[in-house]
Design a protein around this motif. Sequence first.
Motif, PDB file in Angstrom:
ATOM      1  N   VAL A   7      -1.256 -50.732  30.515  1.00 52.11           N
ATOM      2  CA  VAL A   7      -1.125 -49.915  31.860  1.00 52.11           C
ATOM      3  C   VAL A   7      -0.943 -48.612  31.103  1.00 52.11           C
ATOM      4  N   TRP A   8       0.272 -48.595  30.086  1.00 51.59           N
ATOM      5  CA  TRP A   8       0.782 -47.406  29.785  1.00 51.59           C
ATOM      6  C   TRP A   8      -0.206 -46.583  29.111  1.00 51.59           C
ATOM      7  N   PHE A   9      -0.842 -47.184  28.147  1.00 52.13           N
ATOM      8  CA  PHE A   9      -1.982 -46.400  27.389  1.00 52.13           C
ATOM      9  C   PHE A   9      -3.140 -46.035  28.153  1.00 52.13           C
ATOM     10  N   PHE A  10      -3.767 -46.741  28.802  1.00 50.12           N
ATOM     11  CA  PHE A  10      -4.647 -46.107  29.754  1.00 50.12           C
ATOM     12  C   PHE A  10      -4.535 -45.659  31.089  1.00 50.12           C
ATOM     13  N   GLY A  11      -3.159 -45.717  31.408  1.00 55.67           N
ATOM     14  CA  GLY A  11      -2.711 -44.732  32.527  1.00 55.67           C
ATOM     15  C   GLY A  11      -2.806 -43.224  31.871  1.00 55.67           C
ATOM     16  N   LEU A  12      -2.161 -43.322  30.793  1.00 57.03           N
ATOM     17  CA  LEU A  12      -2.209 -41.811  30.007  1.00 57.03           C
ATOM     18  C   LEU A  12      -3.494 -41.217  29.757  1.00 57.03           C
ATOM     19  N   VAL A  13      -4.428 -42.202  29.504  1.00 56.76           N
ATOM     20  CA  VAL A  13      -5.746 -41.672  29.458  1.00 56.76           C
ATOM     21  C   VAL A  13      -6.153 -41.231  30.789  1.00 56.76           C
ATOM     22  N   VAL A  14      -6.171 -41.930  31.673  1.00 63.33           N
ATOM     23  CA  VAL A  14      -6.651 -41.518  33.157  1.00 63.33           C
ATOM     24  C   VAL A  14      -6.020 -40.001  33.492  1.00 63.33           C
ATOM     25  N   LEU A  15      -4.612 -39.673  33.133  1.00 59.08           N
ATOM     26  CA  LEU A  15      -3.977 -38.679  33.294  1.00 59.08           C
ATOM     27  C   LEU A  15      -4.479 -37.521  32.510  1.00 59.08           C
ATOM     28  N   ASP A  16      -4.865 -37.837  31.275  1.00 60.60           N
ATOM     29  CA  ASP A  16      -5.465 -36.913  30.688  1.00 60.60           C
ATOM     30  C   ASP A  16      -6.654 -36.379  30.885  1.00 60.60           C
ATOM     31  N   PHE A  17      -7.535 -36.990  31.619  1.00 52.88           N
ATOM     32  CA  PHE A  17      -8.520 -36.594  32.227  1.00 52.88           C
ATOM     33  C   PHE A  17      -8.334 -35.750  33.402  1.00 52.88           C
TER      34      PHE A  17
ATOM     35  N   MET B  42       1.260 -33.177  31.320  1.00 50.05           N
ATOM     36  CA  MET B  42       1.368 -34.467  31.109  1.00 50.05           C
ATOM     37  C   MET B  42       2.824 -34.966  31.149  1.00 50.05           C
ATOM     38  N   SER B  43       3.480 -33.975  30.290  1.00 48.91           N
ATOM     39  CA  SER B  43       5.001 -34.150  30.246  1.00 48.91           C
ATOM     40  C   SER B  43       5.836 -34.092  31.263  1.00 48.91           C
ATOM     41  N   GLY B  44       5.419 -33.075  32.211  1.00 45.26           N
ATOM     42  CA  GLY B  44       5.937 -32.897  33.556  1.00 45.26           C
ATOM     43  C   GLY B  44       5.718 -33.953  34.534  1.00 45.26           C
ATOM     44  N   THR B  45       4.430 -34.718  34.302  1.00 39.42           N
ATOM     45  CA  THR B  45       4.318 -35.953  35.277  1.00 39.42           C
ATOM     46  C   THR B  45       5.352 -36.781  34.882  1.00 39.42           C
ATOM     47  N   LEU B  46       5.211 -37.154  33.625  1.00 45.39           N
ATOM     48  CA  LEU B  46       6.577 -38.300  33.048  1.00 45.39           C
ATOM     49  C   LEU B  46       7.757 -37.916  33.477  1.00 45.39           C
TER      50      LEU B  46
ATOM     51  N   LEU C 276       5.283 -40.358  23.582  1.00 46.36           N
ATOM     52  CA  LEU C 276       6.197 -40.387  24.747  1.00 46.36           C
ATOM     53  C   LEU C 276       6.912 -41.761  24.726  1.00 46.36           C
ATOM     54  N   LEU C 277       6.293 -42.894  24.216  1.00 51.27           N
ATOM     55  CA  LEU C 277       7.126 -44.266  24.285  1.00 51.27           C
ATOM     56  C   LEU C 277       8.073 -43.850  23.457  1.00 51.27           C
ATOM     57  N   TRP C 278       8.347 -43.337  22.568  1.00 49.38           N
ATOM     58  CA  TRP C 278       9.765 -42.869  21.561  1.00 49.38           C
ATOM     59  C   TRP C 278      10.776 -42.401  22.659  1.00 49.38           C
ATOM     60  N   PHE C 279      10.346 -41.359  23.455  1.00 46.74           N
ATOM     61  CA  PHE C 279      11.255 -41.050  24.395  1.00 46.74           C
ATOM     62  C   PHE C 279      11.782 -41.936  25.421  1.00 46.74           C
ATOM     63  N   LEU C 280      10.765 -42.976  25.751  1.00 46.72           N
ATOM     64  CA  LEU C 280      11.130 -44.135  26.761  1.00 46.72           C
ATOM     65  C   LEU C 280      12.143 -45.142  26.007  1.00 46.72           C
ATOM     66  N   ILE C 281      11.803 -45.278  24.757  1.00 43.79           N
ATOM     67  CA  ILE C 281      12.781 -46.146  23.985  1.00 43.79           C
ATOM     68  C   ILE C 281      13.916 -45.839  23.947  1.00 43.79           C
ATOM     69  N   ASN C 282      14.228 -44.576  23.621  1.00 46.02           N
ATOM     70  CA  ASN C 282      15.642 -43.846  23.397  1.00 46.02           C
ATOM     71  C   ASN C 282      16.258 -43.895  24.769  1.00 46.02           C
ATOM     72  N   LEU C 283      15.482 -43.592  25.900  1.00 42.05           N
ATOM     73  CA  LEU C 283      16.122 -43.872  27.204  1.00 42.05           C
ATOM     74  C   LEU C 283      16.504 -45.243  27.734  1.00 42.05           C
ATOM     75  N   SER C 284      15.817 -46.089  27.113  1.00 40.83           N
ATOM     76  CA  SER C 284      16.174 -47.479  27.373  1.00 40.83           C
ATOM     77  C   SER C 284      17.449 -47.851  26.698  1.00 40.83           C
ATOM     78  N   CYS C 285      17.676 -47.339  25.524  1.00 44.29           N
ATOM     79  CA  CYS C 285      18.958 -47.654  24.963  1.00 44.29           C
ATOM     80  C   CYS C 285      20.255 -47.040  25.744  1.00 44.29           C
ATOM     81  N   ILE C 286      19.924 -45.825  26.011  1.00 44.58           N
ATOM     82  CA  ILE C 286      21.179 -45.226  27.214  1.00 44.58           C
ATOM     83  C   ILE C 286      21.112 -46.300  28.402  1.00 44.58           C
ATOM     84  N   HIS C 287      20.017 -46.665  28.950  1.00 43.32           N
ATOM     85  CA  HIS C 287      20.048 -47.542  30.113  1.00 43.32           C
ATOM     86  C   HIS C 287      20.710 -48.750  29.835  1.00 43.32           C
TER      87      HIS C 287
END
Length: 444
Positions: free
Chosen positions: A80-90, A117-121, A225-236
């Motif tokens: 969902v993450w990978f192909f969701g980003l594909v759809v957003l890229d289009f 893309m980054s703004g949407t996330l 962008l997954l790297w960014f979410l991994i870091n946030l998950s550590c704070i969370h």
Amino acid sequence: MPQVLNPKTTHWEFSGLPGAIGITLGLPTLITFFALITNETYSLDGINLDITAVLSQLPSTPTEWFELCFNKACWTAYLVWFFGLVVLDFILPGKNMKGVALRDNTQLNYKINGLAMSGTLVVVLLARVYQSDNWFLPELQFIYDNQLQLTIVTTIFSFLLAVFVYVCSFIPLAKLNGSGNRERILSINGNTGNVIYDWFIGRELNPRIGTWDIKLFCELRPGLLLWFLINLSCIHNQYHTYGEVTDSLILLNALQAFYVFDGVLNEEGVLSMIDITTDGFGFMLSFGDLAWLPWSYSVQTRYVSLPEHKVNLGPVNIALIVGIKALGYYIFHSSNKQKSDFRQGKLDHLNLKSIKTQTGSKLLCDGWWGLSQHINYLGDWLIGWSWCLPTGFQTPLTYFYVIYFGTLLLHRQTRDEAKCKAKYGKQWEEYESKVPYKIIPYVY
């Protein structure tokens, strides 16, 4: 005599087939090892490693291994993450840019929409926080709780993607007018004829599905962008489990998030990088972009998020580390901008020293580029130090990145030097006499 579009590869990188096999097996093992020693069950204590306790976390039966590698929830989340980003890229707006001229004198069109893309996330994350109860986001907790499974999922997915683009590289492309076929442009490094090596290094230069460029997408989207979410998950997790967030964890998140979004927002600069212009897209880049980047670059954050490794830096140490980051960022971007402006003729009025080559181009040997041949690499390396220093000096593990990245920069410098020697000949020898240092001025 007409130029051959896809010449046979004669020079093999990474010591050839043995190196390709070693990297293919070794690096996935390494990021799996990182997951096994930075979790709530087992956390590395300094340099002491209890290998029995580490390995005890792994499955003991084929059924358990299958469940680990093909965890339904993790595969669903990642797809969902990978192909969701594909759809957003289009669908997200962006500007169209042309890449460098290829060997057949064509230029590919690229859609640049990193801002959208980054703004949407960010908007989605803020909306989820607004809807949440006490800032609890199940998505971030899922990432934190399934680091090992997601490490393996991204590794397997990158393997399958490399197989897909390798197979597709043998399928001729239809001409624009619909008549006949034309060859795909292959990487100068990935046309050896050896299946394993070409699959690893990347056979096709720019694999695409229609106008969608797989290589550029993977370079700056799912893994970064997954790297960014991994870091946030550590704070969370630290906040919701232990009721606090340490200043070192906040600093690491801030410094690395800045790097992530700076890369995404300046993606047009990637179009002239060696990854896009020269390297094929095979397992090396697929794994590097999708698995290696998020799971190895987040080691520092995952380590200090654990209760036994809490680091409280204080204002002075934070200021020093931010200063190192700022210096590295300034060197990296100022030097790259100077070279770009020089190539575009914007600095002609400064009469900067340069050497005219037999190809008609000029080698800049003044300003930043009079200090070393790759002064921008020094800036990039200093940025890496700013990510490691917030972890203190508890273990060499958290300094893995600067060691690895320093080695990578040396390898890039060697590749670039060989390319320039072949291209510029005597002019390159003259350049080396004027700028003898490779990366660090007056040192190397």
